[in-house]
Design a protein around this motif. Structure first.
Motif, PDB file in Angstrom:
ATOM      1  N   LYS A 803       0.843  -1.196   0.000  1.00  0.00           N
ATOM      2  CA  LYS A 803       0.000   0.000   0.000  1.00  0.00           C
ATOM      3  C   LYS A 803       0.880   1.248   0.000  1.00  0.00           C
ATOM      4  O   LYS A 803       2.096   1.178   0.192  1.00  0.00           O
ATOM      5  N   GLU A 804       0.250   2.412  -0.163  1.00  0.00           N
ATOM      6  CA  GLU A 804       1.006   3.658  -0.180  1.00  0.00           C
ATOM      7  C   GLU A 804       0.094   4.827   0.169  1.00  0.00           C
ATOM      8  O   GLU A 804      -1.135   4.710   0.171  1.00  0.00           O
ATOM      9  N   ALA A 805       0.718   5.969   0.466  1.00  0.00           N
ATOM     10  CA  ALA A 805      -0.018   7.194   0.772  1.00  0.00           C
ATOM     11  C   ALA A 805       0.896   8.375   0.496  1.00  0.00           C
ATOM     12  O   ALA A 805       2.109   8.215   0.298  1.00  0.00           O
ATOM     13  N   ASP A 806       0.302   9.572   0.506  1.00  0.00           N
ATOM     14  CA  ASP A 806       1.128  10.764   0.294  1.00  0.00           C
ATOM     15  C   ASP A 806       2.107  10.957   1.437  1.00  0.00           C
ATOM     16  O   ASP A 806       3.266  11.286   1.228  1.00  0.00           O
ATOM     17  N   TYR A 807       1.595  10.733   2.657  1.00  0.00           N
ATOM     18  CA  TYR A 807       2.415  10.946   3.847  1.00  0.00           C
ATOM     19  C   TYR A 807       2.269   9.747   4.789  1.00  0.00           C
ATOM     20  O   TYR A 807       1.200   9.155   4.889  1.00  0.00           O
ATOM     21  N   TYR A 850      12.063  -0.464   6.803  1.00  0.00           N
ATOM     22  CA  TYR A 850      12.213  -0.009   5.411  1.00  0.00           C
ATOM     23  C   TYR A 850      10.850   0.008   4.716  1.00  0.00           C
ATOM     24  O   TYR A 850      10.515   0.957   3.996  1.00  0.00           O
ATOM     25  N   VAL A 851      10.068  -1.040   4.929  1.00  0.00           N
ATOM     26  CA  VAL A 851       8.725  -1.100   4.348  1.00  0.00           C
ATOM     27  C   VAL A 851       7.899   0.090   4.834  1.00  0.00           C
ATOM     28  O   VAL A 851       7.198   0.743   4.045  1.00  0.00           O
ATOM     29  N   ALA A 852       7.970   0.381   6.137  1.00  0.00           N
ATOM     30  CA  ALA A 852       7.184   1.481   6.697  1.00  0.00           C
ATOM     31  C   ALA A 852       7.557   2.816   6.065  1.00  0.00           C
ATOM     32  O   ALA A 852       6.685   3.587   5.632  1.00  0.00           O
ATOM     33  N   VAL A 853       8.844   3.096   6.001  1.00  0.00           N
ATOM     34  CA  VAL A 853       9.308   4.382   5.458  1.00  0.00           C
ATOM     35  C   VAL A 853       8.930   4.542   3.989  1.00  0.00           C
ATOM     36  O   VAL A 853       8.576   5.639   3.538  1.00  0.00           O
ATOM     37  N   THR A 854       8.961   3.447   3.241  1.00  0.00           N
ATOM     38  CA  THR A 854       8.744   3.532   1.787  1.00  0.00           C
ATOM     39  C   THR A 854       7.279   3.399   1.380  1.00  0.00           C
ATOM     40  O   THR A 854       6.989   3.232   0.195  1.00  0.00           O
ATOM     41  N   ARG A 855       6.352   3.465   2.343  1.00  0.00           N
ATOM     42  CA  ARG A 855       4.935   3.523   1.942  1.00  0.00           C
ATOM     43  C   ARG A 855       4.569   4.940   1.502  1.00  0.00           C
ATOM     44  O   ARG A 855       3.503   5.153   0.916  1.00  0.00           O
ATOM     45  N   SER A 856       5.439   5.884   1.783  1.00  0.00           N
ATOM     46  CA  SER A 856       5.123   7.294   1.539  1.00  0.00           C
ATOM     47  C   SER A 856       5.570   7.750   0.154  1.00  0.00           C
ATOM     48  O   SER A 856       6.653   7.403  -0.312  1.00  0.00           O
ATOM     49  N   ARG A 857       4.733   8.592  -0.463  1.00  0.00           N
ATOM     50  CA  ARG A 857       5.107   9.191  -1.746  1.00  0.00           C
ATOM     51  C   ARG A 857       5.889  10.481  -1.548  1.00  0.00           C
ATOM     52  O   ARG A 857       6.770  10.804  -2.352  1.00  0.00           O
ATOM     53  N   LYS A 858       5.561  11.227  -0.481  1.00  0.00           N
ATOM     54  CA  LYS A 858       6.143  12.562  -0.341  1.00  0.00           C
ATOM     55  C   LYS A 858       7.018  12.736   0.898  1.00  0.00           C
ATOM     56  O   LYS A 858       8.087  13.333   0.824  1.00  0.00           O
ATOM     57  N   HIS A 859       6.543  12.268   2.062  1.00  0.00           N
ATOM     58  CA  HIS A 859       7.276  12.546   3.297  1.00  0.00           C
ATOM     59  C   HIS A 859       6.918  11.505   4.354  1.00  0.00           C
ATOM     60  O   HIS A 859       5.757  11.116   4.482  1.00  0.00           O
TER      61      HIS A 859
END
Length: 1005
Positions: A803-807, A850-859
Motif C-alpha cells: 500500500k502507499e499514501a502521500d504521507y 524499510y517497508v514502513a518508510v517507503t509507503r510514503s510518496r512525499k514525506h
C-alpha cells in the motif's frame, strides 16, 4: 617420477597392466646405456615400445605407459653417460625414462612420435567424423529466439567426451593441417559457446525491444522502463527480478505474460502466475483482464489452490479443505480440546503438561548467560517472569480486595520452585524470617528462600554451577561464605534445610530432584489437573498464559507441517538446541497432539494448507501429475517458504523446458515468523540453477530523498542484495522528519499533520503505521474532524505491505517491549521448525522499518519517545548528515521530560528514575525495581539529582552542581554525615537508622 629404476604403475587407462612374458612379442627395444645398468645394479633394465604403449622393465617389475596418456612432446635431457626422455602425462605429472643410450635418443623420440601419432589418428578418425553433427546441433540452437543457458549447457555436456579426445595440443600438432584446424575451431566453439549465447541474446533483446516497442509503451498507464522491458524479454531458464518498493513488479508480471503471448512463445493455458493470498491472486487476475483484454486462459492461482488442483487432477478426487484452516478460532479450540482430552485420559500426560507450565512455559534465562546483573533483570521483565502465587496476589490487589505486598522472586529458577510447590498444593512462604533471631548491627535477619510451614522445612536455592562458581556479577567469595554460614546455622539449630542449585535447572533435573528430596521428608503432593490450572489462570485474569501455550502448539504445528520435517528429525534438532530439556519437554506434549490432529483430518477426509502443497509435490515427483506449463511466474517471491519452493522445483523437473520468473525484493522480506525463507531469494541460484538477475532500478512511488534515506538504512545489513534504485521524482528538501515527544504522542501526531499542512495545504492521504495493532492512536477520530481535507488511515506495518499514501507517520519507534524494533522474540522452540535465523541483529525488523518508510510518496515522519528512543532512531541520529538527511520536530511535552540521571550503580543497566513516595516526597530508584532495590541518595547540595559513588566519595550527577560527600567504608550505599554525640560532633553513616550501620569517623579525619 624417474622410471629408470622403479616401475610406475600409471593408472586410469584400461591399457595399463603389469606384463607377463607373453606381452613381449613384436616389441621395439630402445637401446639403453650399459653404464646406467652397472651403476644402478640393474642388468635386466630395458625400455621398449609396442604398438600402443611404452614398456619399462627392471629387476623389480614391468610397467606399461599407454600412448594415449602422453599429453606433450617428449623432452630430452642430455646427460654425460646417458640421456633421459621426459614425458608429460594426464594430470600434469612428469614421467622420466632414464638410462637411454646417447646415440639412440633421437631415433627413440622419433619412433615414439610416430607411434603416438599413429594411435591418435586411429582414435581421432571416428571422433572427427562427429564434428559436423555437433556443429549442426549447435546451429539449431541459434534460431531467432532467446537462447537459454540450459540448452547450450546440454549441448556442451554431450560434447565433453568428444572434446576430451581432442583437447591435446601435442596431438593436434601431429595431425594433418586440415584436421588440426577443424578440431581447433570446434574446441574454440566448445569453450566460447556461452559467450556466443550471451552476444546473440543481446542482439535478440535489442531487436525485441524495437519490435514490441508499442506494446511496452501502452500495456500499462506509463511506458515500461528499460529494466522492465528487459525483464519481460529475457527468457532464461531461471529469472530473478528484484523489484524494489514502488518499482512496478506487478506491471512486469502482467507485461511479461503479455509479451510471451504476443511473441507466440506459449499459449495462455501454458502460463501459470502464482501469488500468495487470494486477494493478491484475484487482483492479478483482474489486472490481466484489464491490461490484456483479449487474453483468456492464463492460470492465476495461490499455492494452496494450485495444490488442490494438482491433487484433484492426479487422483481424480479433489480433497476438501479442513474447516479448521478457514477459521483460526475453531483451530485453536480444536487444539485445546485435544489437550483437555489427553490430560483427562492420561495422568502421565497431564503431569507432563503441568510440569511444562511450571518449568518451561517461559524460555529459561540463566544468570550465567549474563555479565551484568541488570541485563538479567531486563530478561526477567521482558519475559514477565512471576510466580503463580504472585499473579494471584496481584489479581486480588488489582480488584481492591487486599492491599498486600506482592511476592517478588529474584530469579527464573526461584519462580520455577515456587510454581512447582504451588501446583502440587504444597503451602510455602517466600523469604519468611528464620525462626531463630540472627540480625546483627551490620547484618539483617536471615530470610531463607522458601519455608514450608506444614513441615518446618526450609529451601535454599543456590545460584552456582556444578563447580561451585557464581555468575559474573556476583561476588564469588562472599556468596560461598554465605552458603557455608547458612548450612552451619541450620545444622547448629537442627532445622531442616533442602538445597537446590542453578545447574540442576540447566540440566533439566531441578523439579525432579526437589520432588524426591521433599518426598523423603514426608511432604505430600496433590497436583493440580490441567483443567484446574486453566480455570485458575482464567479466574485471576491470566488467560494469556494458557492462550500463549495454546498458540505455541498451534504455531509449531503449522510450521512443523510446512517444514516437511518428521518428529524424529525435530528430535535430533532438539538434541543440539541450547535448551534441550525444554525442547524435549514440549515435543513430549506436542507429538500426541499432532497424531490426534492427523487422525482428525484423515477421519473427515480433509487436508490442511500444508497438505495441499506437500501432497501435490509428492504427486508431481511420483509422475502422477505432469506440468502443462511452459512459463511459471511467481509474485512476492521474497516471502516463499521451503514447502512452496519445493512445489515449484518439482513442477520444473516434471515439465519440459519450463522457464521460471520470480519477482520479489529481499529488502521487503518480513514474514519469517510464518515460514518464509529469505535464503531462497539471496541464494536463488543454489536452489534453482543458473539464473539471470534483473533489478528494477526505478521507483515510481517515492522521491529521491526518501529513496536515499531508505536505501542507506536497509543496506547497513551487508547480507541484503545490493541494487541501485533511482527515483522518478526529485525534491530539494528533506523528506524524512524525526519527531520526539514525551507522554504526548497525540500531540506529536498533530504536529506532523500541521507540518504537512504548512507544506501541502491541498489535502492528500496520511497513513499512520504502528508495529502492532494496539499502536493505533486514540486521537485518530478527533484528528479526522480537525483536518477534513486529509484522508487518514491506520495499519500495522505488516498490513501496509503493497500500500502507499502521500504521507506516512510511523509511531512508537521506541526502545520498548512493543517498540520498533520489537523486543518480543519468537519462542526459541519455533527455531526448530523455522527457516535459519540471520546473524545480523534486527535484520527482519530493519526490513520492516524499510517497508514502513517507503509507503510514503512525499514525506515520512518517525515518532519516538525522548526517554526511550529505539536503536534505529539512535543509529539514524548518530549519522546525521554523514549518512542520513532529515528534519527534526519536538513537542511541548519534551520540555517537561525528566533529565537523564544515568544508569543504576547497582545492577548496571537499569535507569535511575525520580519517583514520588506515598508521603509526597521524591526519591531516586532503579527502573528494574523491585528486582533491583537500589535507591541512590539525593544530593544535599542541589536537591535535584542523585549522588553516585566514585571511589571513596559520592558525587552529584547534576552537571551544574559540584557537591560531593564521603562514602561509608562499611556498607555499600551509606554516606558520612555530621552527627552530634556525647563527646561532640563526628562523622556517622547515614544508614544508622535503616540498617544499624555503626561506622563512624572522627571529625578531624
Amino acid at each position: 617420477m624417474d622410471l629408470g629404476i622403479l616401475p610406475f604403475p600409471y593408472g586410469g587407462y584400461p591399457l595399463h597392466a603389469i606384463l607377463d612374458k607373453s606381452d613381449w612379442i613384436s616389441m621395439y627395444e630402445i637401446p639403453t646405456s650399459l653404464a646406467y645398468k652397472i651403476l644402478k645394479f640393474d642388468f635386466g633394465f630395458s625400455v621398449q615400445m609396442s604398438e600402443d604403449s611404452i614398456l619399462t622393465s627392471s629387476g623389480i617389475g614391468q610397467t606399461k605407459i599407454p600412448y594415449v596418456a602422453i599429453k606433450s612432446k617428449p623432452e630430452v635431457l642430455n646427460g654425460f653417460l646417458w640421456d633421459r626422455i621426459v614425458l608429460k602425462v594426464d594430470g600434469g605429472e612428469r614421467l622420466v625414462l632414464s638410462g637411454i643410450k646417447k646415440n639412440s635418443t633421437n631415433s627413440a623420440v622419433s619412433n615414439l612420435l610416430d607411434n603416438v601419432s599413429h594411435i591418435y589418428n586411429e582414435l581421432i578418425t571416428s571422433a572427427y567424423q562427429q564434428i559436423d553433427s555437433a556443429y549442426n546441433a549447435f546451429k539449431e540452437l541459434f534460431s531467432y529466439k532467446y537462447i537459454r543457458y540450459r540448452a547450450v549447457e546440454s549441448w556442451r555436456e554431450k560434447q565433453k567426451d568428444l572434446v576430451d579426445k581432442f583437447d591435446n595440443e601435442f596431438v593436434l600438432d601431429l595431425l594433418t593441417e586440415t584436421k588440426s584446424k577443424n578440431i581447433r575451431q570446434f574446441l574454440g566453439l566448445f569453450h566460447d559457446c556461452h559467450s556466443l549465447r550471451e552476444k546473440q541474446n543481446q542482439i535478440f533483446v535489442e531487436k525485441e525491444k524495437e519490435k514490441f516497442r508499442h506494446f511496452f509503451d501502452t500495456v500499462e498507464n506509463n511506458p515500461l522502463t528499460e529494466k522492465q522491458r528487459l525483464a519481460c524479454i529475457v527468457n532464461e531458464d531461471n529469472n530473478l527480478i528484484l523489484a524494489g518498493a514502488g518499482s512496478g513488479k506487478t506491471s512486469v508480471i502482467i507485461a511479461k505474460a503479455g509479451y510471451i503471448l504476443a511473441g507466440r512463445l506459449a499459449k495462455p493455458n501454458e502460463i501459470l502466475i502464482l501469488a500468495y493470498g487470494r486477494k493478491a491472486s484475484k487482483e492479478t487476475d483482474e489486472r490481466i483482464k484489464d491490461k490484456l483484454p483479449n487474453v483468456m486462459g492464463i492460470k492465476t492461482s495461490t499455492f494452496h489452490k494450485l495444490g488442490l488442483d494438482i491433487i484433484g487432477i492426479a487422483t481424480g478426487k479433489r480433497p476438501r479443505v479442513s474447516k479448521f484452516q478457514e477459521d483460526s478460532t475453531e483451530f485453536y479450540l480444536l487444539i485445546n480440546n485435544f489437550l483437555t482430552e489427553l490430560t483427562k485420559k492420561d495422568s502421565a500426560y497431564n503431569q507432563r503438561v503441568i510440569d511444562y507450565f511450571v518449568t518451561h512455559l517461559i524460555p529459561y534465562k540463566s544468570e550465567f548467560d549474563y555479565e551484568v546483573q541488570g541485563e538479567y533483570f531486563s530478561a526477567l521483565k521482558d519475559g514477565d517472569v512471576r510466580s503463580l502465587k504472585s499473579r494471584i496476589e496481584w489479581a486480588k490487589k488489582r480488584s481492591g480486595k487486599v492491599s498486600l505486598k506482592q511476592e517478588q522472586l529474584k530469579s527464573f529458577e526461584e519462580v520455577v520452585i515456587a510454581d512447582f510447590l504451588f501446583v502440587n498444593r504444597v503451602e510455602y512462604e517466600y523469604e519468611h524470617p528464620y525462626e531463630i533471631h540472627t540480625a546483627t548491627p551490620d547484618k539483617s535477619q536471615y530470610q531463607p528462600d522458601f519455608y514450608l510451614p506444614e513441615y518446618g522445612i526450609y529451601i535454599e536455592h543456590f545460584g552456582v554451577d556444578r563447580d561451585g562458581n557464581t555468575p559474573d556479577f556476583v561476588d564469588q567469595k562472599s556468596y560461598v561464605e554465605g552458603m557455608k554460614w547458612k548450612r552451619v546455622l541450620h545444622k547448629q539449630h537442627e532445622t531442616t534445610l533442602i538445597e537446590t542449585y542453578s545447574y540442576e535447572m540447566r540440566e533439566g533435573t531441578l523439579t525432579d530432584r526437589l520432588y524426591s528430596k521433599l518426598e523423603k521428608r514426608g511432604v505430600k503432593f496433590s497436583p493440580l489437573s490441567y483443567q484446574e490450572l486453566i480455570e485458575l489462570l482464567s479466574r485471576i485474569g491470566e488467560d494469556k498464559k494458557a492462550s500463549q501455550f495454546n498458540k505455541l502448539v498451534v504455531n509449531f504445528l503449522d510450521l512443523f507441517k510446512q517444514s516437511g520435517f518428521t518428529i524424529a528429525i525435530v528430535r535430533e534438532l532438539a538434541d543440539n538446541h541450547h535448551d534441550k530439556p525444554r525442547c524435549h519437554a514440549f515435543l513430549d506434549i506436542f507429538e500426541p497432539v499432532f497424531l490426534r490432529y492427523t487422525h482428525e483430518l484423515e477421519k473427515h477426509g480433509t487436508v490442511d494448507f500444508s497438505d495441499m502443497i506437500r501432497k501435490a509435490t509428492e504427486l508431481v515427483d511420483e509422475g502422477q501429475y505432469r506440468s502443462p506449463f511452459k512459463y511459471i511466474l511467481v509474485d512476492e517471491f521474497q516471502d516463499i517458504s521451503a514447502i512452496r519452493a519445493g512445489l515449484v522445483q518439482s513442477l520444473i523437473r516434471s515439465g519440459n523446458n519450463i522457464s521460471l520468473s520470480c519477482v520479489g525484493d529481499d529488502w521487503q522480506s518480513i514474514y519469517r515468523f510464518s515460514g518464509s525463507d529469505i535464503n531462497y531469494t539471496g541464494k536463488f541460484e543454489k536452489y534453482f540453477g543458473y539464473t539471470i538477475k534483473i533489478a528494477l532500478d526505478k521507483t515510481f512511488r517515492f522521491n529521491d530523498r526518501i529513496n536515499s534515506f531508505a536505501t542507506t538504512f536497509i543496506t547497513e545489513n551487508p547480507e541484503q542484495i545490493r541494487k541501485d534504485i533511482f527515483s522518478h521524482k526529485s525534491v530539494d528538501s528533506n523528506a524524512i522528519t524525526l519527531v520526539q515527544y514525551y507522554q504526548d504522542i497525540d500531540r506529536a501526531i498533530q504536529e506532523c499533520v500541521e507540518d504537512v499542512r504548512s507544506n501541502d495545504s491541498g489535502g492528500g492521504t496520511i497513513y499512520i503505521l504502528g508495529r502492532y495493532s494496539f499502536s493505533k492512536p486514540s486521537s485518530l477520530s478527533t484528528i479526522l474532524k480537525y483536518y477534513p481535507e486529509y484522508s487518514f488511515s491506520f495499519d500495522t506495518v505488516h498490513a501496509s505491505k503493497g500500500k502507499e499514501a502521500d504521507y506516512v507517520i510511523i509511531v512508537d519507534v521506541n526502545d520498548d517491549r512493543y517498540g520498533f524494533p520489537s523486543n518480543i522474540q519468537n519462542d526459541p522452540l519455533l527455531e526448530l521448525v523455522l527457516p535459519p535465523a540471520e546473524h545480523y541483529e534486527h535484520a527482519e525488523e530493519r526490513r520492516l522499518f524499510y517497508v514502513a518508510v517507503t509507503r510514503s510518496r512525499k514525506h515520512s515522519y518517525i515518532l519516538y519517545d525522548v526517554e526511550k528512543p529505539s536503536v534505529f532512531v539512535k543509529e539514524i541520529k548518530a549519522n546525521k548528515d554523514s549518512k542520513y538527511c532529515f528534519n527534526e520536530i519536538s513537542t511541548e511535552g519534551v520540555k517537561s521530560a525528566p533529565p537523564e540521571y544515568g544508569s543504576c550503580p547497582s545492577c548496571g543497566t537499569g535507569k535511575l528514575r525520580r519517583r514520588e513516595s506515598r508521603f509526597g516526597n521524591f526519591f531516586f530508584g532503579c527502573s528494574h525495581y523491585p528486582l533491583c532495590n537500589c535507591t541512590p541518595i539525593t544530593c544535599a547540595g542541589c536537591n535535584k539529582y542523585p549522588l553516585v559513588r566514585s571511589g571513596n566519595v559520592y558525587k552529584c550527577l547534576n552537571p551544574d552542581c559540584d557537591y560531593s560527600t564521603r562514602a561509608c567504608q562499611l556498607c555499600s550505599d551509606g554516606v558520612m554525615v555530621r552527627k552530634n554525640g556525647r563527646y561532640g560532633e563526628f562523622w556517622g553513616c547515614s544508614n544508622y537508622s535503616k540498617t544499624d550501620c555503626r561506622y563512624t569517623v572522627n571529625i578531624s579525619n
